[in-house]
Design a protein around this motif. Structure first.
Motif, PDB file in Angstrom:
ATOM      1  N   ARG A   1      -8.727  -6.396  -4.499  1.00 53.78           N
ATOM      2  CA  ARG A   1      -9.070  -7.369  -5.251  1.00 53.78           C
ATOM      3  C   ARG A   1      -8.812  -7.176  -6.835  1.00 53.78           C
ATOM      4  O   ARG A   1      -9.035  -8.028  -7.689  1.00 53.78           O
ATOM      5  CB  ARG A   1     -10.662  -7.351  -5.143  1.00 53.78           C
ATOM      6  CG  ARG A   1     -11.093  -7.991  -3.713  1.00 53.78           C
ATOM      7  CD  ARG A   1     -12.502  -7.890  -3.793  1.00 53.78           C
ATOM      8  NE  ARG A   1     -12.826  -8.465  -2.322  1.00 53.78           N
ATOM      9  CZ  ARG A   1     -13.266  -7.738  -1.379  1.00 53.78           C
ATOM     10  NH1 ARG A   1     -13.261  -6.167  -1.569  1.00 53.78           N
ATOM     11  NH2 ARG A   1     -13.637  -7.952  -0.191  1.00 53.78           N
ATOM     12  N   HIS A   2      -7.827  -6.034  -7.238  1.00 52.93           N
ATOM     13  CA  HIS A   2      -7.595  -5.680  -8.363  1.00 52.93           C
ATOM     14  C   HIS A   2      -6.253  -5.249  -8.424  1.00 52.93           C
ATOM     15  O   HIS A   2      -5.638  -5.007  -7.519  1.00 52.93           O
ATOM     16  CB  HIS A   2      -8.571  -4.581  -9.130  1.00 52.93           C
ATOM     17  CG  HIS A   2      -8.558  -3.486  -8.244  1.00 52.93           C
ATOM     18  ND1 HIS A   2      -7.419  -2.796  -8.344  1.00 52.93           N
ATOM     19  CD2 HIS A   2      -9.337  -3.059  -7.579  1.00 52.93           C
ATOM     20  CE1 HIS A   2      -7.797  -1.539  -7.555  1.00 52.93           C
ATOM     21  NE2 HIS A   2      -8.901  -1.580  -6.922  1.00 52.93           N
ATOM     22  N   GLU A   3      -5.664  -5.396  -9.618  1.00 54.07           N
ATOM     23  CA  GLU A   3      -4.199  -4.989  -9.801  1.00 54.07           C
ATOM     24  C   GLU A   3      -4.219  -3.469  -9.820  1.00 54.07           C
ATOM     25  O   GLU A   3      -5.327  -2.740  -9.891  1.00 54.07           O
ATOM     26  CB  GLU A   3      -3.930  -5.387 -11.212  1.00 54.07           C
ATOM     27  CG  GLU A   3      -3.665  -6.916 -11.405  1.00 54.07           C
ATOM     28  CD  GLU A   3      -2.627  -7.622 -10.461  1.00 54.07           C
ATOM     29  OE1 GLU A   3      -1.456  -7.229 -10.409  1.00 54.07           O
ATOM     30  OE2 GLU A   3      -3.154  -8.395  -9.499  1.00 54.07           O
TER      31      GLU A   3
ATOM     32  N   GLY B   1      -8.938  -0.723  -2.292  1.00 62.02           N
ATOM     33  CA  GLY B   1      -8.269  -0.231  -3.410  1.00 62.02           C
ATOM     34  C   GLY B   1      -6.728  -0.081  -3.005  1.00 62.02           C
ATOM     35  O   GLY B   1      -6.644  -0.207  -1.876  1.00 62.02           O
ATOM     36  N   TRP B   2      -6.073  -0.079  -3.753  1.00 57.20           N
ATOM     37  CA  TRP B   2      -4.510   0.290  -3.450  1.00 57.20           C
ATOM     38  C   TRP B   2      -4.219   1.488  -2.756  1.00 57.20           C
ATOM     39  O   TRP B   2      -3.265   1.659  -2.060  1.00 57.20           O
ATOM     40  CB  TRP B   2      -3.637  -0.011  -4.760  1.00 57.20           C
ATOM     41  CG  TRP B   2      -3.480  -1.378  -4.947  1.00 57.20           C
ATOM     42  CD1 TRP B   2      -4.242  -2.221  -6.036  1.00 57.20           C
ATOM     43  CD2 TRP B   2      -2.727  -2.642  -4.409  1.00 57.20           C
ATOM     44  NE1 TRP B   2      -3.995  -3.243  -6.167  1.00 57.20           N
ATOM     45  CE2 TRP B   2      -3.006  -3.829  -5.103  1.00 57.20           C
ATOM     46  CE3 TRP B   2      -1.744  -2.534  -3.475  1.00 57.20           C
ATOM     47  CZ2 TRP B   2      -2.441  -4.922  -4.764  1.00 57.20           C
ATOM     48  CZ3 TRP B   2      -1.051  -3.754  -3.029  1.00 57.20           C
ATOM     49  CH2 TRP B   2      -1.696  -4.836  -3.583  1.00 57.20           C
ATOM     50  N   ASN B   3      -4.919   2.487  -3.147  1.00 57.97           N
ATOM     51  CA  ASN B   3      -4.780   3.960  -2.451  1.00 57.97           C
ATOM     52  C   ASN B   3      -6.216   4.510  -2.062  1.00 57.97           C
ATOM     53  O   ASN B   3      -7.026   4.072  -2.403  1.00 57.97           O
ATOM     54  CB  ASN B   3      -4.162   4.761  -3.519  1.00 57.97           C
ATOM     55  CG  ASN B   3      -2.837   4.360  -3.838  1.00 57.97           C
ATOM     56  OD1 ASN B   3      -2.645   3.708  -4.670  1.00 57.97           O
ATOM     57  ND2 ASN B   3      -1.684   5.005  -3.311  1.00 57.97           N
TER      58      ASN B   3
ATOM     59  N   ALA C   1      -1.249   4.522   0.627  1.00 61.26           N
ATOM     60  CA  ALA C   1      -1.009   3.295   0.116  1.00 61.26           C
ATOM     61  C   ALA C   1      -2.108   2.338   1.187  1.00 61.26           C
ATOM     62  O   ALA C   1      -1.939   2.596   2.418  1.00 61.26           O
ATOM     63  CB  ALA C   1       0.111   2.456   0.013  1.00 61.26           C
ATOM     64  N   THR C   2      -2.622   1.474   0.823  1.00 63.17           N
ATOM     65  CA  THR C   2      -3.580   0.285   1.729  1.00 63.17           C
ATOM     66  C   THR C   2      -2.505  -0.403   2.572  1.00 63.17           C
ATOM     67  O   THR C   2      -1.267  -0.618   2.230  1.00 63.17           O
ATOM     68  CB  THR C   2      -4.194  -0.524   1.210  1.00 63.17           C
ATOM     69  OG1 THR C   2      -4.960  -1.318   1.848  1.00 63.17           O
ATOM     70  CG2 THR C   2      -3.334  -1.770  -0.085  1.00 63.17           C
ATOM     71  N   LEU C   3      -2.903  -0.774   3.933  1.00 60.79           N
ATOM     72  CA  LEU C   3      -1.984  -1.385   4.761  1.00 60.79           C
ATOM     73  C   LEU C   3      -1.293  -2.752   4.081  1.00 60.79           C
ATOM     74  O   LEU C   3      -0.075  -3.063   4.325  1.00 60.79           O
ATOM     75  CB  LEU C   3      -2.691  -2.136   5.812  1.00 60.79           C
ATOM     76  CG  LEU C   3      -2.053  -2.602   7.254  1.00 60.79           C
ATOM     77  CD1 LEU C   3      -1.183  -1.887   7.613  1.00 60.79           C
ATOM     78  CD2 LEU C   3      -3.086  -3.276   7.976  1.00 60.79           C
ATOM     79  N   TYR C   4      -2.131  -3.377   3.180  1.00 61.98           N
ATOM     80  CA  TYR C   4      -1.490  -4.632   2.636  1.00 61.98           C
ATOM     81  C   TYR C   4      -0.234  -4.450   1.777  1.00 61.98           C
ATOM     82  O   TYR C   4       0.398  -5.296   1.777  1.00 61.98           O
ATOM     83  CB  TYR C   4      -2.504  -5.054   1.724  1.00 61.98           C
ATOM     84  CG  TYR C   4      -1.994  -6.416   1.040  1.00 61.98           C
ATOM     85  CD1 TYR C   4      -2.204  -7.728   1.806  1.00 61.98           C
ATOM     86  CD2 TYR C   4      -1.624  -6.522  -0.429  1.00 61.98           C
ATOM     87  CE1 TYR C   4      -1.512  -8.882   1.195  1.00 61.98           C
ATOM     88  CE2 TYR C   4      -1.268  -7.666  -0.816  1.00 61.98           C
ATOM     89  CZ  TYR C   4      -1.176  -8.918  -0.168  1.00 61.98           C
ATOM     90  OH  TYR C   4      -0.749 -10.245  -0.775  1.00 61.98           O
TER      91      TYR C   4
ATOM     92  N   SER D   1       5.262  -7.632  -1.978  1.00 58.10           N
ATOM     93  CA  SER D   1       6.443  -7.360  -2.498  1.00 58.10           C
ATOM     94  C   SER D   1       6.263  -7.259  -4.220  1.00 58.10           C
ATOM     95  O   SER D   1       7.294  -7.138  -4.812  1.00 58.10           O
ATOM     96  CB  SER D   1       7.581  -8.438  -2.333  1.00 58.10           C
ATOM     97  OG  SER D   1       7.354  -9.322  -2.746  1.00 58.10           O
ATOM     98  N   THR D   2       4.974  -7.201  -4.647  1.00 59.42           N
ATOM     99  CA  THR D   2       4.758  -7.002  -6.129  1.00 59.42           C
ATOM    100  C   THR D   2       4.763  -5.614  -6.299  1.00 59.42           C
ATOM    101  O   THR D   2       4.917  -4.511  -5.791  1.00 59.42           O
ATOM    102  CB  THR D   2       3.373  -7.528  -6.251  1.00 59.42           C
ATOM    103  OG1 THR D   2       2.327  -6.647  -5.873  1.00 59.42           O
ATOM    104  CG2 THR D   2       3.184  -9.079  -5.713  1.00 59.42           C
ATOM    105  N   ALA D   3       4.636  -5.434  -7.956  1.00 57.98           N
ATOM    106  CA  ALA D   3       4.767  -3.923  -8.201  1.00 57.98           C
ATOM    107  C   ALA D   3       3.491  -3.161  -7.897  1.00 57.98           C
ATOM    108  O   ALA D   3       3.299  -2.004  -7.790  1.00 57.98           O
ATOM    109  CB  ALA D   3       4.808  -4.086  -9.717  1.00 57.98           C
ATOM    110  N   ASN D   4       2.398  -3.852  -7.743  1.00 51.88           N
ATOM    111  CA  ASN D   4       1.182  -3.087  -7.098  1.00 51.88           C
ATOM    112  C   ASN D   4       1.504  -2.474  -5.765  1.00 51.88           C
ATOM    113  O   ASN D   4       1.020  -1.109  -5.907  1.00 51.88           O
ATOM    114  CB  ASN D   4       0.219  -4.027  -6.726  1.00 51.88           C
ATOM    115  CG  ASN D   4      -0.603  -4.899  -7.927  1.00 51.88           C
ATOM    116  OD1 ASN D   4      -0.820  -4.265  -8.797  1.00 51.88           O
ATOM    117  ND2 ASN D   4      -0.407  -6.246  -7.651  1.00 51.88           N
ATOM    118  N   SER D   5       2.188  -3.134  -5.020  1.00 49.04           N
ATOM    119  CA  SER D   5       2.581  -2.348  -3.713  1.00 49.04           C
ATOM    120  C   SER D   5       3.449  -1.056  -4.024  1.00 49.04           C
ATOM    121  O   SER D   5       3.311  -0.154  -3.269  1.00 49.04           O
ATOM    122  CB  SER D   5       3.008  -3.073  -2.544  1.00 49.04           C
ATOM    123  OG  SER D   5       2.001  -4.124  -2.310  1.00 49.04           O
ATOM    124  N   SER D   6       4.611  -1.277  -4.736  1.00 47.29           N
ATOM    125  CA  SER D   6       5.508  -0.236  -4.827  1.00 47.29           C
ATOM    126  C   SER D   6       4.967   0.997  -5.765  1.00 47.29           C
ATOM    127  O   SER D   6       5.247   2.152  -5.412  1.00 47.29           O
ATOM    128  CB  SER D   6       6.709  -0.810  -5.670  1.00 47.29           C
ATOM    129  OG  SER D   6       6.263  -1.432  -7.102  1.00 47.29           O
TER     130      SER D   6
END
Length: 347
Positions: A26-28, A89-91, A129-132, A137-142
């Protein structure tokens, strides 16, 4: 089967919805807001160590298999798959006891244990990293994946400095673990002749691996070759997945990369998600355009990879990449270590 019930609960929001964005954080991504860096000097930051009792010591119930880490001549550095599914979260936080328990039951017990006859198993907890992140393809994932890799890299450096002592190494992982392991293989082994001489083999299972990634290392071409790598992504016979065209595929029934079908009679034993039996002669296998085809097993316990909003994955046996070929992989790891130790020192 407790982990399956837990997985069902975690995936329930997905199953009731129609879009994978339900698991989007839910956040960057902000590095400062992610969990702190794990200290690999602490045993608590390892999912498996040969000096502790952990899930990597397990063998399938009702079998005669035994954990042989105490006398194994090699080491195994294993990286687990993604278990952070809900949008926390992202991680992941490596100190999250509940998540670690889930990881232990899903990946360390069901996958890393396949190597406990061949080597002493080292498996770090890391800020996965989270499954999502794998569907975005955003910078969040990379950035999330890069943060996860920095933990993997730090844990491997700690392992080399404090645990390895020059022993032969098997590098292995699944899914996100293979995603990071293929980079470790590139940055540490492909570029370092001395470390390459310690490499028994790399099992980069459940993620695509391209041969052009490596300058020196090549795919294994038979069951006893060492200093090489293997990869496969299992899917239903007849399935085509264009994003994986050109990826390396090793047939774990023949240990070759050709397209000759490995008949089911070569499948020495599959282990279902219940981890309580061995199914023999369960399925065949054939390399095809970047994936490994199998005829769907009739026995239960080999789930498909079902994610709403991603219909192209409904033919995938991603979660069973190791389980479908459990005894073949187990015996092959032992055989490669034996072949490695018999060789004269390589220049």
């Amino acid at each position: 089967m407790g982990w399956l019930r837990r997985l069902s609960v975690w995936l329930l929001p997905l199953l009731l919805g129609s879009c994978i964005k339900l698991i989007k954080p839910r956040h960057e991504f902000t590095a400062a807001n992610e969990p702190p860096v794990p200290d690999y000097a602490l045993a608590s930051n390892w999912a498996a160590l040969p000096t502790t009792r952990d899930s990597a010591d397990a063998v399938p119930l009702h079998t005669t298999l035994r954990d042989q880490q105490a006398t194994a001549p090699a080491d195994v550095f294993f990286l687990h798959l993604t278990t952070l599914i809900l949008p926390k979260g992202w991680n992941a936080d490596p100190a999250d006891a509940s998540l670690n328990q889930f990881t232990d039951k899903l990946s360390i017990m069901k996958q890393a244990s396949v190597f406990n006859a061949a080597g002493r198993i080292y498996a770090p907890h890391y800020r996965q990293a989270t499954l999502y992140a794998f569907f975005d393809s955003t910078a969040n994932s990379s950035q999330a994946l890069e943060l996860a890799y920095q933990d993997v890299k730090a844990s491997f450096r700690y392992y080399l400095a404090h645990y390895n002592q020059g022993r032969p190494i098997i590098l292995a992982g699944h899914s996100q673990g293979a995603y990071h392991a293929r980079r470790l293989l590139q940055e540490f082994f492909d570029d370092d002749p001395a470390l390459r001489r310690q490499l028994v083999a790399a099992y980069l299972v459940g993620f695509e691996v391209r041969p052009e990634r490596y300058k020196v290392l090549r795919p294994c071409q038979d069951s006893l070759q060492t200093g090489c790598y293997m990869s496969w992504n299992t899917a239903e016979w007849g399935y085509d997945y264009p994003p994986y065209h050109g990826a390396v595929v090793t047939n774990p029934l023949t240990w070759k990369t050709d397209t000759v079908t490995g008949p089911a009679v070569l499948n020495r034993g599959s282990v279902p998600a219940s981890f309580d039996r061995i199914d023999t002669i369960l399925t065949d296998a054939k390399v095809h355009n970047g994936v490994l085809w199998v005829h769907p097993p009739k026995a239960s316990g080999y789930p498909r990879f079902l994610l709403p909003g991603r219909p192209e994955l409904r033919h995938s046996f991603h979660l069973a990449d190791y389980g479908l070929f459990y005894l073949n992989v187990r015996r092959n790891a032992v055989a490669r270590v034996q072949a490695f130790t018999k060789q004269s020192p390589r220049p």
